[in-house]
Design an enzyme around this catalytic site. Structure first.
Site, mmCIF file in Angstrom:
data_model
loop_
_atom_site.group_PDB
_atom_site.id
_atom_site.type_symbol
_atom_site.label_atom_id
_atom_site.label_comp_id
_atom_site.label_asym_id
_atom_site.label_seq_id
_atom_site.Cartn_x
_atom_site.Cartn_y
_atom_site.Cartn_z
ATOM 1 N N GLN A 129 0.871 -1.154 0.256
ATOM 2 C CA GLN A 129 0.201 -0.197 0.161
ATOM 3 C C GLN A 129 0.826 1.147 -0.172
ATOM 4 O O GLN A 129 0.473 2.870 0.172
ATOM 5 C CB GLN A 129 -0.758 -0.146 1.258
ATOM 6 C CG GLN A 129 -2.015 -1.411 1.087
ATOM 7 C CD GLN A 129 -2.401 -0.670 2.467
ATOM 8 O OE1 GLN A 129 -2.864 -2.052 3.365
ATOM 9 N NE2 GLN A 129 -4.177 -0.440 2.399
ATOM 10 N N HIS A 139 -7.236 -9.594 5.658
ATOM 11 C CA HIS A 139 -7.437 -8.654 4.483
ATOM 12 C C HIS A 139 -5.911 -7.769 4.020
ATOM 13 O O HIS A 139 -6.200 -8.249 3.286
ATOM 14 C CB HIS A 139 -8.075 -7.219 5.435
ATOM 15 C CG HIS A 139 -8.241 -6.232 4.925
ATOM 16 N ND1 HIS A 139 -9.446 -5.447 4.230
ATOM 17 C CD2 HIS A 139 -7.609 -4.938 4.672
ATOM 18 C CE1 HIS A 139 -9.139 -4.389 3.577
ATOM 19 N NE2 HIS A 139 -8.029 -4.175 3.047
ATOM 20 N N GLU A 140 -5.235 -7.805 5.302
ATOM 21 C CA GLU A 140 -4.380 -7.859 4.999
ATOM 22 C C GLU A 140 -3.608 -8.738 4.363
ATOM 23 O O GLU A 140 -2.470 -7.873 3.723
ATOM 24 C CB GLU A 140 -3.552 -7.416 5.887
ATOM 25 C CG GLU A 140 -3.744 -5.993 6.908
ATOM 26 C CD GLU A 140 -3.789 -4.739 6.734
ATOM 27 O OE1 GLU A 140 -3.243 -4.550 5.183
ATOM 28 O OE2 GLU A 140 -5.227 -3.966 6.526
#
Ligand code: K1U
Ligand code: ZN
Length: 175
Positions: free
Chosen positions: A51, A136-137
């Site tokens: 990210q 999620h990560e």
């Protein structure tokens, strides 16, 4: 510590598969410290290295509530060893898809293996928000975003919402 820019959809970098870290060293710890600072600044409860544009299998998280002491967690090369059949539906958000929230279903409990901040191997069962957030990560490490679990229509709506907000902000900044 440095606050980094968080990439947003539809940046193609977010679709990259990240590579293993293998060994923990001071350079990796500096990356994790910077990621944590970036996550607190956003603010968020988790962040994957991709990210901030770095394709390494590294995640930071802090699930402490607003009135609790910070509880930073660091994960390198995480793997899911086992999961349970029971699923949990949770409303998720993502710093790479700002201001968009939708429910996603994931296994309620998982057995996790990872390398911690000191390079020690950890194996533990996690559940609740911990299980939701780490899954999620870990999706990010494989180039998968939570909106990829939604219908094409909802996904397109999310991406367009982010693009419009960024366009509006750019116009406002130029005025
Ligand atoms: O971008 C990310 O991967 C971080 C994401 C993590 C996450 C949130 C909810 C469910 C699963 C994974 C976020 O942190 S979104 C922002 C958020 O949840 C939050 C922000 C401020 C205070 C509390 C939560
Ligand atoms: Zn995310």
């Amino acid at each position: 510590m440095t606050i980094q820019k968080i990439l947003t959809v539809p940046n193609p970098v977010l679709k990259q598969v990240s590579r293993p870290v293998k060994t923990m060293d001071d350079q990796m710890r500096k990356l994790m410290d910077d990621m944590l600072e970036t996550m607190y600044d956003a603010p968020g409860i988790g962040l994957a290295a991709i990210q901030v544009g770095i394709p390494l299998r590294v995640i930071v998280m802090d699930l402490a509530g607003p009135d609790e002491e910070p509880a930073p967690m660091y994960f390198a090369d995480p793997e899911i060893l086992e999961d349970v059949e029971e699923m949990r539906l949770w409303e998720e958000g993502c710093l790479s898809v700002p201001d968009f929230y939708e429910e996603v279903e994931r296994p309620e409990r998982i057995k996790l293996k990872y390398m911690d901040y000191h390079g020690k191997e950890v194996i533990q069962w996690v559940d609740g928000l911990f299980a939701t957030c780490i899954q999620h990560e870990m999706d990010h490490l494989n180039g998968v975003l939570f909106i990829d679990h939604l219908s094409r229509l909802k996904r397109q709506r999310a991406v367009r919402k982010v693009q419009k907000a960024e366009r509006d902000r750019a116009i406002e900044a130029a005025e």
